[in-house]
Enzyme design. Structure first.
Site, PDB file in Angstrom:
ATOM      1  N   VAL A 104      -8.384   9.292   3.626  1.00  0.00           N
ATOM      2  CA  VAL A 104      -8.133   8.045   3.971  1.00  0.00           C
ATOM      3  C   VAL A 104      -9.343   7.293   3.825  1.00  0.00           C
ATOM      4  O   VAL A 104     -10.400   7.483   4.209  1.00  0.00           O
ATOM      5  CB  VAL A 104      -7.763   7.935   5.679  1.00  0.00           C
ATOM      6  CG1 VAL A 104      -7.435   6.625   5.958  1.00  0.00           C
ATOM      7  CG2 VAL A 104      -6.355   8.960   6.028  1.00  0.00           C
ATOM      8  N   CYS A 105      -9.252   6.093   3.164  1.00  0.00           N
ATOM      9  CA  CYS A 105     -10.124   5.199   3.090  1.00  0.00           C
ATOM     10  C   CYS A 105     -11.293   5.654   1.994  1.00  0.00           C
ATOM     11  O   CYS A 105     -11.091   6.453   1.160  1.00  0.00           O
ATOM     12  CB  CYS A 105     -10.791   4.454   4.371  1.00  0.00           C
ATOM     13  SG  CYS A 105     -11.442   2.927   4.018  1.00  0.00           S
TER      14      CYS A 105
END
Length: 319
Positions: A104-105
């Site tokens: 994520v990210c």
């Protein structure tokens, strides 16, 4: 159905929402389908970590004691900028073993540092895509999509895109109904397709410095079905077409034609998501003129036709 173990990697400086967003999706799926997921969290030494926002998270275990999970999820956060070398080494040694690897990210930066993205397509938060591409030339970085799935490895952009990716994985593991139930509980869409752009046309392009060009940008946004040829827009800005095209690109970072394409696509997407208007009506209102022209634009930019896009965003029957 076999139980799937999910291991969330924790470290100092982790973004708390990168952890809790996907975690809530999978725990919600477990509520609807008990026995589906077993969720664990782990840090290097098993001790608490402080998130980038100041929260303290207490993991279930140390990484050294963690069994190989079905899915390893690596969140992002400020802690990915100068990660503990032991964390990178652990990922290098253990990252190839899970069936699925998810970031994520800026968690993608940790995966890349461990060599786990070499030869693969990937994305991360738009502000770090250039850095990821520059530091890791063996990774094919795609800055536009909210998430990218390449074999067993899936990477997502910012915080909310981690939720989108988690919903896609739940739908893959179970079915659409469970994923939809989780999305409703979290009050999020089921589900944005991975190749949806990370931000809107207005955010994707810079705002022009000069008022005539800013006015043209506003006009395009407010009148997607209008005459948006370069000649017409240049006349509105009181410039010659050649001067206008050159100035528009210099001040916004994109050509007038590409900006118009983005605005029309965004307008059509919004109508498909929020209204029950017919495809022909929406194609005219968005400046495409015909359903076929709109279909070609959707396939080129999103990889899906308008009707399928509407099904994903607006499952109620549409006109």
């Amino acid at each position: 159905m076999p139980q799937r173990t999910l291991l969330f990697l924790l470290f100092d400086g982790v973004q708390s929402l990168d952890v809790t967003g996907p975690l809530e999706v999978f725990s919600g799926a477990e509520t609807h389908a008990p026995g589906t997921y077993r969720i664990r969290t782990a840090s290097l030494d098993g001790g608490p970590v402080r998130t980038s926002g100041g929260l303290i998270l207490v993991p279930d275990e140390a990484l050294a004691r963690s069994r190989v999970p079905d899915t390893l999820l690596v969140p992002g956060g400020a802690g990915t900028r100068r990660p503990d070398p032991r964390l990178t080494q652990w990922l290098r040694d253990h990252g190839p073993r899970p069936r699925r690897l998810v970031s994520v990210c800026t968690g993608a930066i940790l995966l890349a540092a461990a060599g786990l993205l070499d030869g693969r397509r990937a994305t991360t938060h738009w502000a770090y895509c250039d850095k990821l591409a520059r530091d890791h030339p063996d990774v094919t970085v795609e800055p536009e999509p909210i998430y990218v799935r390449d074999g067993r490895v899936s990477t997502s952009a910012g915080v909310t895109s981690g939720i989108d990716l988690a919903l896609a994985l739940v739908e893959e593991d179970l079915d659409r109904e469970v994923a939809l139930a989780v999305a409703r509980r979290l009050v999020v869409f089921l589900r944005r397709p991975g190749n949806q752009a990370q931000f809107s046309a207005q955010l994707a392009a810079q705002t022009a410095r000069r008022e005539p060009l800013r006015e043209v940008q506003r006009w395009i946004t407010e009148h997607p079905a209008g005459d948006l040829t370069v000649e017409s827009l240049a006349a509105r800005a009181r410039l010659s077409p050649r001067h206008f095209a050159r100035a528009f690109r210099a001040e916004t970072g994109t050509t007038p034609g590409r900006y118009v394409d983005r605005v029309r696509l965004e307008h059509a997407r919004r109508l498909l998501e929020e209204t029950t208007g017919g495809i022909e009506e929406i194609s005219r209102a968005s400046g495409y003129g015909t359903p076929e022209a709109m279909r070609r634009a959707f396939l080129k930019s999103l990889g899906t036709p308008p009707r399928d896009y509407r099904t994903r965003f607006h499952p109620a029957p549409a006109g």
